[in-house]
Scaffold this motif. Structure first.
Motif, PDB file in Angstrom:
ATOM      1  N   LEU A   1       8.865  29.154  29.886  1.00 41.52           N
ATOM      2  CA  LEU A   1       8.971  29.107  28.426  1.00 41.52           C
ATOM      3  C   LEU A   1       8.214  30.242  27.737  1.00 41.52           C
ATOM      4  O   LEU A   1       8.523  30.599  26.605  1.00 41.52           O
ATOM      5  N   ASP A   2       7.243  30.835  28.436  1.00 39.65           N
ATOM      6  CA  ASP A   2       6.520  31.968  27.855  1.00 39.65           C
ATOM      7  C   ASP A   2       7.425  33.165  27.575  1.00 39.65           C
ATOM      8  O   ASP A   2       7.096  34.007  26.747  1.00 39.65           O
ATOM      9  N   VAL A   3       8.569  33.258  28.258  1.00 39.43           N
ATOM     10  CA  VAL A   3       9.485  34.381  28.045  1.00 39.43           C
ATOM     11  C   VAL A   3      10.784  33.940  27.361  1.00 39.43           C
ATOM     12  O   VAL A   3      11.741  34.698  27.286  1.00 39.43           O
ATOM     13  N   LEU A   4      10.793  32.725  26.835  1.00 37.56           N
ATOM     14  CA  LEU A   4      11.975  32.182  26.163  1.00 37.56           C
ATOM     15  C   LEU A   4      12.331  32.986  24.919  1.00 37.56           C
ATOM     16  O   LEU A   4      11.449  33.368  24.146  1.00 37.56           O
ATOM     17  N   GLN A   5      13.611  33.212  24.733  1.00 39.85           N
ATOM     18  CA  GLN A   5      14.125  33.847  23.512  1.00 39.85           C
ATOM     19  C   GLN A   5      14.704  32.759  22.606  1.00 39.85           C
ATOM     20  O   GLN A   5      15.364  31.838  23.088  1.00 39.85           O
ATOM     21  N   SER A   6      14.475  32.867  21.316  1.00 41.99           N
ATOM     22  CA  SER A   6      15.018  31.906  20.356  1.00 41.99           C
ATOM     23  C   SER A   6      16.538  32.001  20.308  1.00 41.99           C
ATOM     24  O   SER A   6      17.109  33.079  20.416  1.00 41.99           O
TER      25      SER A   6
ATOM     26  N   LYS B   1       8.059  22.808  17.562  1.00 44.11           N
ATOM     27  CA  LYS B   1       7.069  23.878  17.616  1.00 44.11           C
ATOM     28  C   LYS B   1       7.122  24.519  18.992  1.00 44.11           C
ATOM     29  O   LYS B   1       6.702  23.920  19.984  1.00 44.11           O
ATOM     30  N   GLY B   2       7.678  25.734  19.059  1.00 46.70           N
ATOM     31  CA  GLY B   2       7.911  26.403  20.325  1.00 46.70           C
ATOM     32  C   GLY B   2       6.679  26.952  20.992  1.00 46.70           C
ATOM     33  O   GLY B   2       5.601  26.956  20.403  1.00 46.70           O
ATOM     34  N   PRO B   3       6.862  27.362  22.251  1.00 47.16           N
ATOM     35  CA  PRO B   3       8.140  27.513  22.917  1.00 47.16           C
ATOM     36  C   PRO B   3       8.703  26.172  23.393  1.00 47.16           C
ATOM     37  O   PRO B   3       8.011  25.387  24.031  1.00 47.16           O
ATOM     38  N   VAL B   4       9.970  25.955  23.048  1.00 47.03           N
ATOM     39  CA  VAL B   4      10.689  24.737  23.410  1.00 47.03           C
ATOM     40  C   VAL B   4      12.132  25.115  23.711  1.00 47.03           C
ATOM     41  O   VAL B   4      12.717  25.935  23.000  1.00 47.03           O
ATOM     42  N   ILE B   5      12.696  24.503  24.745  1.00 40.98           N
ATOM     43  CA  ILE B   5      14.129  24.641  24.994  1.00 40.98           C
ATOM     44  C   ILE B   5      14.740  23.253  24.969  1.00 40.98           C
ATOM     45  O   ILE B   5      14.207  22.312  25.562  1.00 40.98           O
ATOM     46  N   ILE B   6      15.847  23.132  24.235  1.00 41.35           N
ATOM     47  CA  ILE B   6      16.568  21.866  24.110  1.00 41.35           C
ATOM     48  C   ILE B   6      17.998  22.120  24.550  1.00 41.35           C
ATOM     49  O   ILE B   6      18.650  23.036  24.061  1.00 41.35           O
ATOM     50  N   GLY B   7      18.490  21.321  25.462  1.00 40.97           N
ATOM     51  CA  GLY B   7      19.831  21.493  26.019  1.00 40.97           C
ATOM     52  C   GLY B   7      20.939  21.152  25.035  1.00 40.97           C
ATOM     53  O   GLY B   7      20.716  20.992  23.831  1.00 40.97           O
ATOM     54  N   GLU B   8      22.134  21.000  25.587  1.00 43.41           N
ATOM     55  CA  GLU B   8      23.330  20.725  24.786  1.00 43.41           C
ATOM     56  C   GLU B   8      23.477  19.236  24.484  1.00 43.41           C
ATOM     57  O   GLU B   8      23.035  18.380  25.253  1.00 43.41           O
ATOM     58  N   ASP B   9      24.125  18.960  23.360  1.00 42.01           N
ATOM     59  CA  ASP B   9      24.514  17.600  22.955  1.00 42.01           C
ATOM     60  C   ASP B   9      23.335  16.623  22.905  1.00 42.01           C
ATOM     61  O   ASP B   9      23.436  15.478  23.336  1.00 42.01           O
ATOM     62  N   CYS B  10      22.223  17.090  22.346  1.00 44.99           N
ATOM     63  CA  CYS B  10      21.040  16.245  22.170  1.00 44.99           C
ATOM     64  C   CYS B  10      20.913  15.844  20.709  1.00 44.99           C
ATOM     65  O   CYS B  10      21.472  16.489  19.826  1.00 44.99           O
ATOM     66  N   VAL B  11      20.167  14.779  20.467  1.00 39.68           N
ATOM     67  CA  VAL B  11      19.791  14.384  19.112  1.00 39.68           C
ATOM     68  C   VAL B  11      18.271  14.290  19.111  1.00 39.68           C
ATOM     69  O   VAL B  11      17.686  13.549  19.900  1.00 39.68           O
ATOM     70  N   ILE B  12      17.657  15.051  18.217  1.00 38.70           N
ATOM     71  CA  ILE B  12      16.200  15.089  18.117  1.00 38.70           C
ATOM     72  C   ILE B  12      15.814  14.643  16.718  1.00 38.70           C
ATOM     73  O   ILE B  12      16.247  15.238  15.721  1.00 38.70           O
ATOM     74  N   ASP B  13      14.989  13.588  16.646  1.00 33.67           N
ATOM     75  CA  ASP B  13      14.524  13.063  15.370  1.00 33.67           C
ATOM     76  C   ASP B  13      13.041  12.735  15.524  1.00 33.67           C
ATOM     77  O   ASP B  13      12.632  11.572  15.512  1.00 33.67           O
ATOM     78  N   THR B  14      12.228  13.797  15.716  1.00 39.05           N
ATOM     79  CA  THR B  14      10.820  13.610  16.020  1.00 39.05           C
ATOM     80  C   THR B  14      10.101  14.945  16.046  1.00 39.05           C
ATOM     81  O   THR B  14      10.676  15.987  15.735  1.00 39.05           O
TER      82      THR B  14
ATOM     83  N   SER C   1       9.471  26.163  14.346  1.00 39.88           N
ATOM     84  CA  SER C   1       8.496  27.257  14.356  1.00 39.88           C
ATOM     85  C   SER C   1       8.289  27.736  15.786  1.00 39.88           C
ATOM     86  O   SER C   1       8.363  26.955  16.732  1.00 39.88           O
ATOM     87  N   GLY C   2       8.052  29.025  15.927  1.00 38.27           N
ATOM     88  CA  GLY C   2       7.894  29.604  17.257  1.00 38.27           C
ATOM     89  C   GLY C   2       9.242  29.835  17.916  1.00 38.27           C
ATOM     90  O   GLY C   2      10.300  29.718  17.299  1.00 38.27           O
ATOM     91  N   ARG C   3       9.205  30.166  19.221  1.00 35.93           N
ATOM     92  CA  ARG C   3      10.427  30.437  19.986  1.00 35.93           C
ATOM     93  C   ARG C   3      11.047  29.108  20.415  1.00 35.93           C
ATOM     94  O   ARG C   3      10.468  28.366  21.195  1.00 35.93           O
ATOM     95  N   VAL C   4      12.245  28.843  19.883  1.00 42.98           N
ATOM     96  CA  VAL C   4      12.956  27.598  20.180  1.00 42.98           C
ATOM     97  C   VAL C   4      14.404  27.941  20.499  1.00 42.98           C
ATOM     98  O   VAL C   4      15.046  28.673  19.756  1.00 42.98           O
ATOM     99  N   SER C   5      14.909  27.394  21.605  1.00 40.08           N
ATOM    100  CA  SER C   5      16.310  27.549  21.981  1.00 40.08           C
ATOM    101  C   SER C   5      16.976  26.185  21.896  1.00 40.08           C
ATOM    102  O   SER C   5      16.519  25.228  22.532  1.00 40.08           O
ATOM    103  N   ILE C   6      18.033  26.117  21.093  1.00 38.83           N
ATOM    104  CA  ILE C   6      18.735  24.856  20.849  1.00 38.83           C
ATOM    105  C   ILE C   6      20.162  25.000  21.357  1.00 38.83           C
ATOM    106  O   ILE C   6      20.897  25.885  20.933  1.00 38.83           O
ATOM    107  N   GLY C   7      20.559  24.108  22.259  1.00 33.84           N
ATOM    108  CA  GLY C   7      21.875  24.169  22.881  1.00 33.84           C
ATOM    109  C   GLY C   7      23.007  23.728  21.966  1.00 33.84           C
ATOM    110  O   GLY C   7      22.813  23.057  20.945  1.00 33.84           O
TER     111      GLY C   7
END
Length: 186
Positions: A67-72, A103-116, A85-91
């Motif tokens: 995640l240290d090298v993740l691109q948004s 708050k990145g770095p965070v990667i979230i895959g495809e077809d997710c629901v995030i409410d938090t 905020s920060g580097r976040v990748s959303i599928g």
């Protein structure tokens, strides 16, 4: 130590070996079985740095490094009122709901629901729903439901797992290492 990459033929080899004196199936025995059955086995010397991921803490450390090298990137939908905020990748097909904070770095895959709140160094696999609570510095493999009022930290959560609150107690920090098809009620 070594890094192993296998084709599906490794499973046949594993089925044909016996546990060692420690009661464990040994990878070296499975490799020898591949050789015994005339399967192709090749090796390469890896130069440079690498990390052994034999323990949960090691897997989380490797996640940090990746995640240290993740691109948004945003292939999903971020509702108005959600904060990124920060580097976040959303599928693709993922929805970040109003009021969420990623708050990145965070990667979230495809077809997710995030409410938090999703904190730094978290990887979330495809088809995951996280509603309420907080999660940080963790890996959620995918096809998972987390619906609780808890703070989950430094955790590994396997496929098809469910973590749900049983009551409305104030959140406490929780740490999990759970396998596939697990269900936890808090």
């Amino acid at each position: 130590m070594g890094i192993y990459l296998f084709k599906s033929s490794i499973f046949n080899a594993i089925d044909n070996i016996e546990p060692s004196w420690r009661g464990e199936l040994e990878i070296t025995d499975a490799i020898q079985e591949l050789l015994n059955t005339k399967q192709k086995v090749d090796s390469h010397i890896v130069k440079g740095w690498w990390k052994d991921t034999g323990k949960p803490e090691d897997v989380l450390d490797a996640n940090h490094l990746i995640l240290d090298v993740l691109q948004s990137h945003c292939g999903g939908q971020v509702e108005e009122g959600a904060k990124i905020s920060g580097r976040v990748s959303i599928g693709k097909g993922t929805v970040i709901k109003k009021g969420s904070h990623i708050k990145g770095p965070v990667i979230i895959g495809e077809d997710c629901v995030i409410d938090t709140y999703i904190g730094p160094y978290t990887s979330i696999g495809d088809n995951t729903r996280i509603i309420g609570g907080e999660i940080e510095s963790s890996i959620v493999v995918g096809d998972t439901l987390i619906e609780c009022n808890e703070r989950i930290v430094e955790s590994l959560i396997g496929n098809h797992s469910q973590i749900r609150s049983m009551d409305n107690l104030l959140p406490h920090g929780r740490r999990f290492v759970i396998g596939e098809n697990s269900m936890v009620r808090l």
